[in-house]
Design a protein around this motif. Structure first.
Motif, PDB file in Angstrom:
ATOM      1  N   VAL A  76       2.294   1.169  -3.345  1.00 27.49           N
ATOM      2  CA  VAL A  76       3.123   1.658  -2.245  1.00 27.49           C
ATOM      3  C   VAL A  76       4.562   1.308  -2.588  1.00 27.49           C
ATOM      4  N   GLY A 115       7.520   3.022   1.469  1.00 25.89           N
ATOM      5  CA  GLY A 115       6.222   3.258   2.088  1.00 25.89           C
ATOM      6  C   GLY A 115       5.463   4.457   1.548  1.00 25.89           C
ATOM      7  N   ASP A 172      -1.700   6.064   7.459  1.00 27.19           N
ATOM      8  CA  ASP A 172      -0.812   6.300   8.587  1.00 27.19           C
ATOM      9  C   ASP A 172      -0.086   7.635   8.458  1.00 27.19           C
ATOM     10  N   VAL A 192       1.860  -0.399   5.499  1.00 25.27           N
ATOM     11  CA  VAL A 192       1.180   0.875   5.298  1.00 25.27           C
ATOM     12  C   VAL A 192      -0.320   0.601   5.325  1.00 25.27           C
TER      13      VAL A 192
END
Length: 176
Positions: free
Chosen positions: A67, A71, A98, A154
């Motif tokens: 990541v 993000g 997400d 995340v």
């Protein structure tokens, strides 16, 4: 003479014959129960092995996923098994996160698999067999959270599924 034959038929079995019959029945019952116990033990071991294999695939995807600071999810360059690249191979993977993030292996594209459920970080689930449009599958899912240097968390759920066909083939070979 007819009377003698009817008397011979009404005599109980000898002690040796009764003992042999009782021993034979006990042996058949013992072997049957032993066979059932061994079959159940093998089934449990094979299912545990399947769970461990699916878990190792999830860990391989976890290890290869990164990541970024912002993000963004960077997917692994390689697959832990080449079957994830072949459509209808019986081995499928997906990553859900997400804000609608979704990725699936080439083998899972266009398949309706129950892998798109989010799990809280730190939780894992092994399920199966579950009926799907590709047949029955076993699924292992793991929820994780990646923390970035900018304090952006995340959350991702890694899922791997395998067709029940190979598992059933393994059981049939053992039973044969």
């Amino acid at each position: 003479r007819l009377q003698n034959m009817s008397r011979a038929r009404s005599h109980p079995l000898s002690l040796a014959a009764r003992s042999t019959l009782a021993t034979s029945l006990a042996l058949v019952a013992f072997l049957g129960l032993t066979g059932l116990a061994l079959d159940r033990a093998y089934f449990t071991g094979a299912r545990s092995g399947l769970q461990d294999r699916l878990q190792s695939y999830v860990y391989a995807y976890l290890a290869g996923t990164e990541v970024t600071r912002g993000g963004k999810v960077l997917l692994p360059d390689t697959m832990p098994n080449s079957d994830f690249l072949r459509p209808a191979s019986g081995l499928y993977a997906s990553i859900d996160g997400d804000k609608g993030f979704h990725w699936e292996s080439p083998s899972a594209i266009g398949r309706d698999l129950p892998m798109h459920r989010h799990l809280p970080p730190g939780r894992s689930v092994f399920q199966g067999p579950l009926d799907t449009d590709v047949g029955s599958v076993y699924i292992y899912r793991q929820g994780v959270v990646y923390d970035t240097p900018t304090q952006t968390a995340v959350k991702l759920t890694f899922s791997v599924a395998q067709s029940e066909v190979e598992f059933r083939r393994q059981l049939a070979a053992y039973r044969h």
